[in-house]
Write a protein that holds these residues in place. Structure first.
Motif, short mmCIF file in Angstrom:
data_model
loop_
_atom_site.label_atom_id
_atom_site.label_comp_id
_atom_site.label_asym_id
_atom_site.label_seq_id
_atom_site.Cartn_x
_atom_site.Cartn_y
_atom_site.Cartn_z
N PRO A 151 0.77 -1.14 0.05
CA PRO A 151 -0.11 -0.02 -0.07
C PRO A 151 0.93 1.24 -0.01
O PRO A 151 1.84 1.44 0.36
CB PRO A 151 -0.69 -0.05 1.32
CG PRO A 151 -0.01 -0.95 2.14
CD PRO A 151 0.75 -2.03 1.32
N PRO A 152 0.49 2.23 -0.62
CA PRO A 152 0.97 3.65 -0.62
C PRO A 152 1.23 4.09 0.98
O PRO A 152 0.61 3.97 1.67
CB PRO A 152 0.30 4.41 -1.42
CG PRO A 152 -1.04 4.01 -1.28
CD PRO A 152 -0.85 2.45 -0.95
N PRO A 153 2.33 4.52 1.17
CA PRO A 153 2.82 5.22 2.45
C PRO A 153 1.91 6.27 2.83
O PRO A 153 1.25 7.13 2.24
CB PRO A 153 4.16 5.88 2.38
CG PRO A 153 4.35 6.25 0.97
CD PRO A 153 3.43 5.00 0.14
N GLY A 154 1.27 6.04 4.28
CA GLY A 154 0.61 7.11 4.59
C GLY A 154 -1.13 6.82 4.36
O GLY A 154 -2.03 7.74 4.72
N SER A 155 -1.22 5.53 4.17
CA SER A 155 -2.77 5.14 3.64
C SER A 155 -3.20 4.38 4.88
O SER A 155 -3.54 3.31 4.66
CB SER A 155 -2.71 4.47 2.43
OG SER A 155 -2.00 3.14 2.70
#
Length: 66
Positions: A35-39
């Motif tokens: 998953p993309p960071p900060g999600s």
């Protein structure tokens, strides 16, 4: 007789190899991308409703204690 035995033996061997080749599965699928960071979990209206309910409950307790 020997020719017939050789023919049956080779036919059975080719059929066995063919069945073994078809029974092989393909390679496993690649893993999903990270998953993309900060999600993280989104903080939506639910947390604000909980805060409002806590404030109302605290105000009610404070009002009734006096």
């Amino acid at each position: 007789m020997k020719n017939k035995f050789l023919h049956i033996t080779l036919s059975a061997a080719f059929l066995g190899i063919a069945f073994a080749a078809f029974s092989q599965g393909g390679p496993p699928p690649p893993p999903p991308p990270p998953p993309p960071p900060g999600s993280g979990v989104p903080i939506d209206g639910g947390i604000f409703m909980l805060l409002a309910a806590g404030l109302v409950y605290g105000a009610k307790k404070l009002y009734r204690s006096e």
